[in-house]
Design a protein around this motif. Structure first.
Motif, mmCIF file in Angstrom:
data_model
loop_
_atom_site.group_PDB
_atom_site.id
_atom_site.type_symbol
_atom_site.label_atom_id
_atom_site.label_comp_id
_atom_site.label_asym_id
_atom_site.label_seq_id
_atom_site.Cartn_x
_atom_site.Cartn_y
_atom_site.Cartn_z
ATOM 1 N N TRP A 235 0.627 -1.265 -0.261
ATOM 2 C CA TRP A 235 0.100 0.057 0.111
ATOM 3 C C TRP A 235 0.564 1.260 -0.169
ATOM 4 O O TRP A 235 0.631 2.051 -0.417
ATOM 5 C CB TRP A 235 -0.823 0.059 1.288
ATOM 6 C CG TRP A 235 -1.901 -0.908 1.098
ATOM 7 C CD1 TRP A 235 -1.968 -2.202 1.825
ATOM 8 C CD2 TRP A 235 -3.011 -1.124 -0.058
ATOM 9 N NE1 TRP A 235 -3.232 -2.747 0.831
ATOM 10 C CE2 TRP A 235 -3.658 -2.489 0.432
ATOM 11 C CE3 TRP A 235 -3.306 0.055 -0.858
ATOM 12 C CZ2 TRP A 235 -4.941 -2.810 -0.759
ATOM 13 C CZ3 TRP A 235 -4.676 -0.331 -1.336
ATOM 14 C CH2 TRP A 235 -4.760 -1.483 -1.552
ATOM 15 N N TYR A 238 1.427 1.324 -3.455
ATOM 16 C CA TYR A 238 1.007 2.266 -4.154
ATOM 17 C C TYR A 238 0.084 3.695 -4.219
ATOM 18 O O TYR A 238 -0.010 4.219 -5.425
ATOM 19 C CB TYR A 238 -0.296 1.336 -4.586
ATOM 20 C CG TYR A 238 -1.884 1.636 -4.593
ATOM 21 C CD1 TYR A 238 -2.528 0.800 -5.426
ATOM 22 C CD2 TYR A 238 -2.705 1.925 -4.625
ATOM 23 C CE1 TYR A 238 -3.530 0.436 -6.084
ATOM 24 C CE2 TYR A 238 -3.874 1.984 -5.510
ATOM 25 C CZ TYR A 238 -4.194 1.353 -6.113
ATOM 26 O OH TYR A 238 -5.675 1.449 -6.727
ATOM 27 N N PHE A 239 0.537 3.763 -3.071
ATOM 28 C CA PHE A 239 -0.204 5.476 -3.223
ATOM 29 C C PHE A 239 1.340 6.222 -3.505
ATOM 30 O O PHE A 239 1.288 7.140 -3.650
ATOM 31 C CB PHE A 239 -0.465 6.095 -1.102
ATOM 32 C CG PHE A 239 -1.899 4.644 -0.772
ATOM 33 C CD1 PHE A 239 -2.966 5.072 -1.476
ATOM 34 C CD2 PHE A 239 -2.149 4.219 0.583
ATOM 35 C CE1 PHE A 239 -4.123 4.270 -1.512
ATOM 36 C CE2 PHE A 239 -2.858 3.099 0.449
ATOM 37 C CZ PHE A 239 -4.347 3.483 -0.344
ATOM 38 N N THR A 242 1.636 6.521 -7.395
ATOM 39 C CA THR A 242 0.099 7.178 -7.515
ATOM 40 C C THR A 242 0.016 8.872 -7.464
ATOM 41 O O THR A 242 -0.162 9.435 -8.656
ATOM 42 C CB THR A 242 -1.139 6.727 -7.002
ATOM 43 O OG1 THR A 242 -1.614 5.579 -6.595
ATOM 44 C CG2 THR A 242 -2.641 7.969 -7.438
ATOM 45 N N GLU A 243 0.675 8.694 -6.416
ATOM 46 C CA GLU A 243 0.421 10.662 -5.514
ATOM 47 C C GLU A 243 1.985 11.202 -6.998
ATOM 48 O O GLU A 243 1.736 12.241 -7.584
ATOM 49 C CB GLU A 243 0.609 10.651 -4.706
ATOM 50 C CG GLU A 243 1.509 12.317 -4.167
ATOM 51 C CD GLU A 243 0.925 12.410 -2.706
ATOM 52 O OE1 GLU A 243 1.698 13.287 -2.548
ATOM 53 O OE2 GLU A 243 0.993 11.584 -2.006
#
Length: 271
Positions: A235, A238-239, A242-243
């Motif tokens: 995670w 993942y985050f 994306t950012e």
């Protein structure tokens, strides 16, 4: 009335030692069983036995010892063990027929322990539930879900269904998709996306991350971005990706298409 009272007193006096002895055996026996189970788990832990097997065997040992204790207490109360054994056998047959599902769960638990499709601490998906294995018991398996709920799955259906073990290989691919404008240069976009992946400390170098055009959509060119990470870092990666991708594309002047609303006044509509 006095005769009945005297008979009751006589019965109590005659049976009091047996009842008290049975209660003492029950209390001491339960305490001793608890100590034996704890000691057996410590021995198995020192012997390097898998923690999943430790808990399963500990639970099984506890149930067996409690059954023997129950028979001992009944015998102490004066119930003939031979007739009681016959009653248990008959009751066992009836219970076995009525609890076929429970027996299936017991067999499923044994299969899970023997073949080890997962162990305590693994992150799995099964029966529509995704979470970390907390404990494998005799009849059920407990999972902690991503939102910290406790999911209890019967071992019967669990052992006979599809199980996805995300922890088995130690690493997992994260599949992300980002769309850019048709005016964007494909080579430049791939370089920007790859730079985001190679600069992240938690993204694995082996297997190497990859970026490629996955779809020519109606209003965007979609890129498949596929970094690899450990289960623990899933995670975070993942985050972060994306950012960081949004920031990197903005900095490079590469447009990310999104729906626009066009407001028209009455005069424009009339014309």
């Amino acid at each position: 009335m006095e005769e009945y009272i005297e008979k009751i007193k006589t019965v109590i006096i005659e049976n009091a030692p047996s009842v008290l002895s049975a209660l003492a055996i029950l209390v001491i026996g339960l305490f001793a069983i608890n100590l034996v189970v704890k000691a057996s788990r410590k021995l198995m832990s020192k012997g390097g036995i898998d923690i999943t097997l430790q808990k399963f065997l500990g639970n099984l040992l506890g149930w067996v010892l409690k059954a023997l204790l129950f028979i001992t207490v009944i015998a102490k109360l004066g119930v003939a063990t031979t007739s009681f054994a016959a009653i248990i056998a008959a009751a066992g047959l009836a219970i076995g027929l009525s609890l076929q599902g429970s027996l299936s769960n017991f067999a499923g638990g044994a299969l899970i322990i023997i073949f080890k499709p997962f162990k305590v601490g693994d992150f799995i998906e099964a029966q529509g539930v995704t979470g970390t294995v907390k404990e494998i018991q005799i009849f059920t398996t407990q999972l902690n879900t991503l939102d910290n709920k406790l999911a209890i799955i019967p071992n019967g259906v669990l052992s006979n269904g599809t199980i996805l073990n995300y922890s088995a290989e130690g690493k997992i691919r994260i599949d992300l998709t980002f769309g850019v404008s048709y005016d964007a240069d494909i080579k430049e976009t791939k370089e920007v996306l790859m730079s985001v992946l190679t600069s992240h400390p938690k993204i694995l170098k082996d297997p190497a991350p990859s970026v490629g055009v996955s779809e020519l959509a109606d209003s965007s060119v979609n890129f498949a971005v596929m970094p690899w990470a450990t289960i623990e870092d899933y995670w975070d990666v993942y985050f972060d990706v994306t950012e960081n991708t949004k920031k990197a594309l903005d900095k490079a002047g590469i447009e990310i298409p999104y729906p626009h609303q066009v407001k028209m006044d009455k005069n424009t509509q009339t014309n």
